[in-house]
Motif scaffolding. Structure first.
Motif, mmCIF file in Angstrom:
data_model
loop_
_atom_site.group_PDB
_atom_site.id
_atom_site.type_symbol
_atom_site.label_atom_id
_atom_site.label_comp_id
_atom_site.label_asym_id
_atom_site.label_seq_id
_atom_site.Cartn_x
_atom_site.Cartn_y
_atom_site.Cartn_z
ATOM 1 N N LYS A 7 0.790 -1.398 0.147
ATOM 2 C CA LYS A 7 0.014 0.089 -0.010
ATOM 3 C C LYS A 7 0.805 1.481 -0.182
ATOM 4 O O LYS A 7 0.828 2.047 0.802
ATOM 5 N N ARG A 8 1.836 1.298 -0.988
ATOM 6 C CA ARG A 8 2.915 2.271 -1.112
ATOM 7 C C ARG A 8 2.086 3.640 -1.351
ATOM 8 O O ARG A 8 1.529 3.401 -2.464
ATOM 9 N N ASP A 9 2.428 4.679 -0.962
ATOM 10 C CA ASP A 9 1.823 6.092 -1.640
ATOM 11 C C ASP A 9 3.086 6.622 -2.221
ATOM 12 O O ASP A 9 3.866 7.228 -2.000
ATOM 13 N N PHE A 10 2.710 6.448 -3.547
ATOM 14 C CA PHE A 10 3.751 7.165 -4.665
ATOM 15 C C PHE A 10 2.805 7.573 -5.806
ATOM 16 O O PHE A 10 2.052 6.844 -6.187
ATOM 17 N N ASP A 11 3.358 8.656 -6.662
ATOM 18 C CA ASP A 11 2.604 8.843 -7.995
ATOM 19 C C ASP A 11 3.457 8.064 -8.860
ATOM 20 O O ASP A 11 4.452 8.341 -9.266
ATOM 21 N N ALA A 12 2.777 7.119 -9.495
ATOM 22 C CA ALA A 12 3.314 6.221 -10.607
ATOM 23 C C ALA A 12 3.167 7.051 -11.943
ATOM 24 O O ALA A 12 2.362 7.829 -11.958
ATOM 25 N N PRO A 13 4.129 6.908 -12.788
ATOM 26 C CA PRO A 13 4.042 7.478 -14.190
ATOM 27 C C PRO A 13 2.667 6.957 -14.695
ATOM 28 O O PRO A 13 2.339 5.818 -14.538
ATOM 29 N N GLN A 14 2.282 7.975 -15.814
ATOM 30 C CA GLN A 14 1.214 7.354 -16.366
ATOM 31 C C GLN A 14 1.585 6.632 -17.344
ATOM 32 O O GLN A 14 2.326 6.638 -18.415
ATOM 33 N N ASP A 15 1.119 5.268 -17.265
ATOM 34 C CA ASP A 15 1.357 4.237 -18.131
ATOM 35 C C ASP A 15 0.458 3.094 -18.083
ATOM 36 O O ASP A 15 -0.008 2.654 -17.139
ATOM 37 N N GLY A 58 -0.672 -7.838 -13.992
ATOM 38 C CA GLY A 58 0.644 -8.138 -13.905
ATOM 39 C C GLY A 58 1.113 -7.626 -12.321
ATOM 40 O O GLY A 58 0.326 -7.674 -11.418
ATOM 41 N N THR A 59 2.528 -7.358 -12.194
ATOM 42 C CA THR A 59 3.246 -7.123 -11.216
ATOM 43 C C THR A 59 4.011 -6.137 -11.412
ATOM 44 O O THR A 59 4.327 -5.663 -12.323
ATOM 45 N N ILE A 60 4.487 -5.479 -10.204
ATOM 46 C CA ILE A 60 5.528 -4.335 -10.132
ATOM 47 C C ILE A 60 6.530 -4.630 -9.214
ATOM 48 O O ILE A 60 6.450 -5.644 -8.284
ATOM 49 N N CYS A 61 7.627 -3.874 -9.582
ATOM 50 C CA CYS A 61 8.856 -4.036 -8.320
ATOM 51 C C CYS A 61 9.416 -2.648 -8.426
ATOM 52 O O CYS A 61 9.452 -2.044 -9.339
ATOM 53 N N LEU A 62 9.780 -2.302 -7.249
ATOM 54 C CA LEU A 62 10.458 -1.048 -6.811
ATOM 55 C C LEU A 62 12.011 -1.493 -6.768
ATOM 56 O O LEU A 62 12.337 -2.169 -5.738
ATOM 57 N N ILE A 63 12.896 -0.526 -7.543
ATOM 58 C CA ILE A 63 14.576 -1.019 -7.182
ATOM 59 C C ILE A 63 15.098 0.291 -7.085
ATOM 60 O O ILE A 63 14.827 1.361 -7.812
ATOM 61 N N GLU A 75 14.979 -7.439 -15.277
ATOM 62 C CA GLU A 75 14.997 -7.411 -16.947
ATOM 63 C C GLU A 75 15.241 -8.817 -17.306
ATOM 64 O O GLU A 75 14.242 -9.053 -18.246
ATOM 65 N N LYS A 76 15.881 -9.626 -16.833
ATOM 66 C CA LYS A 76 15.945 -11.085 -17.217
ATOM 67 C C LYS A 76 14.607 -11.761 -17.161
ATOM 68 O O LYS A 76 14.148 -12.593 -17.792
ATOM 69 N N VAL A 77 13.734 -11.351 -16.011
ATOM 70 C CA VAL A 77 12.448 -12.197 -15.780
ATOM 71 C C VAL A 77 11.117 -11.461 -16.625
ATOM 72 O O VAL A 77 10.099 -11.868 -16.300
ATOM 73 N N GLY A 78 11.546 -10.300 -17.364
ATOM 74 C CA GLY A 78 10.430 -9.856 -18.140
ATOM 75 C C GLY A 78 9.922 -8.695 -17.767
ATOM 76 O O GLY A 78 9.114 -7.898 -18.158
ATOM 77 N N TYR A 79 10.644 -7.752 -16.643
ATOM 78 C CA TYR A 79 10.117 -6.512 -16.208
ATOM 79 C C TYR A 79 10.650 -5.442 -17.061
ATOM 80 O O TYR A 79 11.827 -5.649 -17.560
ATOM 81 N N ARG A 80 9.978 -4.262 -17.304
ATOM 82 C CA ARG A 80 10.638 -3.216 -18.095
ATOM 83 C C ARG A 80 10.517 -1.891 -17.127
ATOM 84 O O ARG A 80 9.681 -1.711 -16.372
ATOM 85 N N GLU A 81 11.309 -1.295 -17.409
ATOM 86 C CA GLU A 81 11.399 0.077 -16.416
ATOM 87 C C GLU A 81 10.003 1.048 -16.925
ATOM 88 O O GLU A 81 10.200 1.259 -18.099
ATOM 89 N N LEU A 82 9.596 1.195 -16.123
ATOM 90 C CA LEU A 82 8.516 2.270 -16.141
ATOM 91 C C LEU A 82 8.817 3.510 -15.821
ATOM 92 O O LEU A 82 8.045 4.749 -16.396
ATOM 93 N N PRO A 91 15.080 8.478 -4.266
ATOM 94 C CA PRO A 91 14.726 7.935 -5.832
ATOM 95 C C PRO A 91 14.689 6.531 -5.999
ATOM 96 O O PRO A 91 15.210 5.735 -4.967
ATOM 97 N N ILE A 92 13.901 5.923 -6.622
ATOM 98 C CA ILE A 92 13.457 4.480 -6.914
ATOM 99 C C ILE A 92 13.322 4.241 -8.410
ATOM 100 O O ILE A 92 12.591 5.431 -8.923
ATOM 101 N N VAL A 93 13.402 3.214 -8.908
ATOM 102 C CA VAL A 93 12.933 2.950 -10.242
ATOM 103 C C VAL A 93 11.703 1.950 -10.224
ATOM 104 O O VAL A 93 11.883 1.044 -9.610
ATOM 105 N N LEU A 94 10.645 2.237 -10.879
ATOM 106 C CA LEU A 94 9.282 1.384 -10.746
ATOM 107 C C LEU A 94 9.678 0.577 -12.012
ATOM 108 O O LEU A 94 9.896 1.030 -13.107
ATOM 109 N N HIS A 95 9.426 -0.722 -11.918
ATOM 110 C CA HIS A 95 9.309 -1.881 -13.082
ATOM 111 C C HIS A 95 7.941 -2.332 -13.034
ATOM 112 O O HIS A 95 7.497 -2.679 -12.040
ATOM 113 N N GLY A 96 7.566 -2.927 -14.354
ATOM 114 C CA GLY A 96 6.305 -3.538 -14.384
ATOM 115 C C GLY A 96 6.428 -4.755 -15.363
ATOM 116 O O GLY A 96 7.349 -4.878 -16.336
ATOM 117 N N ARG A 97 5.662 -5.520 -15.107
ATOM 118 C CA ARG A 97 5.632 -6.835 -15.819
ATOM 119 C C ARG A 97 4.270 -7.252 -15.915
ATOM 120 O O ARG A 97 3.485 -7.569 -15.148
#
Length: 105
Positions: A7-15, A58-63, A75-82, A91-97
């Protein structure tokens, strides 16, 4: 390693990949076990389970942007940087799969 709804509170990119709620996956290994493919193997197994059992598209991960090892696993398992974002002032990088469809039984 596993899925959670933090239940993280962050503004995700419009994707379009982020339409609706998505479970978040995370993983961590001790340094003695890194670099041997364990994380990739474990994440792939969890994603196979998640694709069959979790609701949503799908799922997300924050790295952390400096965690190049985890970013490579993602990247190897199919996530792409959003996109980059800020979470709790860091700073964090949001990934989605997207879910991979399972064949009908």
């Amino acid at each position: 390693m596993g899925f959670a709804d933090f239940k993280r509170d962050f503004d995700a990119p419009q994707d379009p990949a982020l339409t609706g709620m998505r479970p978040e996956i995370g993983w961590a290994l001790t340094s003695a076990h890194q670099g041997r493919g364990f994380a990739t193997e474990a994440v792939l197994a969890a994603l196979a389970w998640g694709d069959r059992h979790l609701e949503g598209g799908g799922t997300i991960c924050l790295i952390d942007p400096d965690n190049l090892t985890s970013r490579r696993v993602a990247e190897k398992v199919g996530y792409r940087e959003l996109g980059p974002l800020t979470y709790k002032g860091n700073p964090i990088v949001l990934h989605g799969r997207d879910r991979i469809s399972q064949p009908s039984a």
